[in-house]
Design a protein around this motif. Sequence first.
Motif, short mmCIF file in Angstrom:
data_model
loop_
_atom_site.label_atom_id
_atom_site.label_comp_id
_atom_site.label_asym_id
_atom_site.label_seq_id
_atom_site.Cartn_x
_atom_site.Cartn_y
_atom_site.Cartn_z
N ASP A 2 52.76 38.55 23.77
CA ASP A 2 54.07 38.09 23.27
C ASP A 2 54.66 39.03 22.23
N ASN A 3 54.07 40.24 22.09
CA ASN A 3 54.56 41.30 21.18
C ASN A 3 54.27 41.03 19.71
N THR A 4 53.38 40.09 19.41
CA THR A 4 53.07 39.78 18.02
C THR A 4 51.57 39.83 17.76
N ALA A 5 51.25 39.85 16.49
CA ALA A 5 49.88 39.65 16.02
C ALA A 5 49.92 38.54 14.99
N ILE A 6 48.82 37.84 14.84
CA ILE A 6 48.76 36.74 13.87
C ILE A 6 47.53 36.91 12.98
N ILE A 7 47.73 36.69 11.69
CA ILE A 7 46.63 36.63 10.73
C ILE A 7 46.32 35.15 10.49
N TRP A 8 45.09 34.77 10.80
CA TRP A 8 44.63 33.39 10.57
C TRP A 8 43.69 33.39 9.36
N GLU A 9 43.80 32.38 8.52
CA GLU A 9 42.99 32.29 7.31
C GLU A 9 42.20 31.00 7.31
N ILE A 10 40.90 31.09 6.96
CA ILE A 10 40.06 29.90 6.97
C ILE A 10 40.21 29.14 5.65
N ASN A 11 40.24 27.84 5.77
CA ASN A 11 40.32 26.98 4.60
C ASN A 11 38.92 26.81 4.03
N ALA A 12 38.76 27.17 2.77
CA ALA A 12 37.42 27.15 2.15
C ALA A 12 36.84 25.75 2.10
N GLU A 13 37.68 24.73 1.99
CA GLU A 13 37.18 23.36 1.88
C GLU A 13 36.88 22.74 3.25
N GLY A 14 37.85 22.78 4.13
CA GLY A 14 37.66 22.14 5.43
C GLY A 14 37.00 23.02 6.47
N GLY A 15 37.02 24.34 6.25
CA GLY A 15 36.41 25.26 7.19
C GLY A 15 37.22 25.52 8.44
N GLU A 16 38.51 25.12 8.45
CA GLU A 16 39.37 25.33 9.60
C GLU A 16 40.36 26.46 9.34
N PHE A 17 40.81 27.09 10.43
CA PHE A 17 41.76 28.19 10.32
C PHE A 17 43.19 27.68 10.41
N SER A 18 44.06 28.36 9.69
CA SER A 18 45.50 28.09 9.78
C SER A 18 46.23 29.43 9.78
N MET A 19 47.45 29.42 10.31
CA MET A 19 48.21 30.67 10.39
C MET A 19 48.67 31.10 9.00
N LYS A 20 48.36 32.34 8.67
CA LYS A 20 48.80 32.91 7.39
C LYS A 20 50.09 33.71 7.57
N HIS A 21 50.09 34.60 8.57
CA HIS A 21 51.28 35.40 8.87
C HIS A 21 51.37 35.65 10.37
N LYS A 22 52.58 35.65 10.89
CA LYS A 22 52.82 36.18 12.24
C LYS A 22 53.51 37.52 12.05
N LEU A 23 52.90 38.57 12.59
CA LEU A 23 53.40 39.93 12.41
C LEU A 23 54.32 40.29 13.57
N GLU A 24 55.60 40.35 13.28
CA GLU A 24 56.61 40.63 14.31
C GLU A 24 57.29 41.96 14.03
N GLY A 25 57.53 42.72 15.07
CA GLY A 25 58.16 44.03 14.91
C GLY A 25 57.94 44.94 16.10
N HIS A 26 56.91 44.68 16.87
CA HIS A 26 56.68 45.46 18.09
C HIS A 26 57.64 45.02 19.18
N GLU A 27 57.99 45.94 20.06
CA GLU A 27 58.87 45.65 21.18
C GLU A 27 58.10 45.48 22.48
N LYS A 28 56.80 45.72 22.42
CA LYS A 28 55.95 45.59 23.60
C LYS A 28 54.68 44.82 23.23
N PRO A 29 53.90 44.41 24.24
CA PRO A 29 52.66 43.68 23.94
C PRO A 29 51.77 44.43 22.96
N VAL A 30 51.09 43.68 22.09
CA VAL A 30 50.21 44.28 21.10
C VAL A 30 48.79 44.31 21.66
N VAL A 31 48.26 45.51 21.84
CA VAL A 31 46.98 45.71 22.52
C VAL A 31 45.81 45.34 21.63
#
Length: 477
Positions: A203-232
């Motif tokens: 989808d031409n993006t990358a995502i940084i996921w961050e783990i919650n220290a208390e619950g131990g689950e991941f949530s989206m920190k940043h969606k990196l948008e700027g590429h015009e083609k799929p991110v390999v």
Amino acid sequence: MDGTIGSKGLVKKTELVRIMTDALISLGFNGIATDLQNQSGVNLLDPTIRHFLDEAKRKEWNSCIKLVQEEEGLQVRDEKEEMTPLGVKRRRLEKLPSKFVFPDSGEERFTEVTRKVRKLFPPAAIVPEGRLVRLLEESLYHQMRDCDYHNAPDTDMSLCFDHCCWKSKIPSKTVQTLVGHTDEVWFLKFSNNGKCLASSSKDNTAIIWEINAEGGEFSMKHKLEGHEKPVVVVLWSPDDQQVITCGENEVIKRWDVGSGQCLQTYGRVDVGSISCGWLHDGSGIIGAMADRRIYLWNLDGTEIEHEQGQRGQKIYDVAMTSDGKWLVSVGREQNEISLFDRVTRGETVIQVEGMVTSFSLSRDDKYLLVNLITQEIHVWMIDGRREPRRVYKFSGHKRSRFVIRSCFGGYDDNFIASGSEDTQVYIWHTDFETGPCCVLPGHGGAVNCVSWNPADLHMLASASDDKTIRIWGLDLE
């Protein structure tokens, strides 16, 4: 105290008492050690050996040598009450004064001297220092090696019970499904500290996921948008403060993890990017480009001279070892892997049995994990001390059309995990090439990439064409 103890009759009582006495003394329980010797009638040291060490403590080296030189100066009484010469290497003892004694010798230096002197005697005369601990460690180590699914930290090992991990110590249960990409997820990688996960997508993006220290689950920190083609691919810097992304036949971008902002773009005019990597110290970027060349850039975008010439094939993947010595790359058309020595400027080429689709390095850089079009995964040893050689071969997963990536992971990198086109994750133990020890269903499309958390032996992530990421943990039920 004659005889043996134990069901197999292998442990001599006298030796056990002496080893226990030595262990008690090393732990500071000298009084208990003395009581044990008195009650058992077994002394840690033979009187003649004690006399020798007392002379050594007084630095009476000539007296020590005289004891050895005398016909019956140093002998030890065995279990049959027979006197046996110790067979000490006299030449080594005769060098003691010149080898060990210095004008400024203090108590610390004497302790070092005594330790070396003790090593001159056979084990029958003096129990090797720390013998009990060594025997116990070896027992625990062999239990670990005999454990088919060993994947537990060293702190879980105990002398109080036999060790066995079973399959329950391998991440095999989906504990969270991450949804954020709108198309196939092609790549993912845990950060070096294990606290974050980066993924890239068609989808031409990358995502940084961050783990919650208390619950131990991941949530989206940043969606990196700027590429015009799929991110390999998306790769972490050594300090986890930045990531780089590679657009398919496009450009390479560097991002700040804290803010999610793009810091720099790297590329060549009219030449698209195929893959990328970090310099070993994070000071620059590696780019595998469509013109069959590898380029290096400083972080500010200025190009670094690189003497490796144009390849005869399209470069498909690239990485650098953590010491900065080797630049590893693979070409898609030919069955070879290139190891370019940045010190000598020499190149070692590994010929493999089939077209390479992807590779990854072990954390210690000694092993190369290679995915082949033949639906096999090969492990090559590339420690630099000898010619590269294949040490393992695994199969069982499915691959016919797509790029499937695998990784090392688990305790001491003893496991290999891989994606597969049949929607499952496959896991092998490196000691068993017969077949996978675990197969994990759950995804609704081909599994393109997997990553094992380097800080958590029991966490694995997988990326799929079903647009999701699955986090796998222990099945404790």
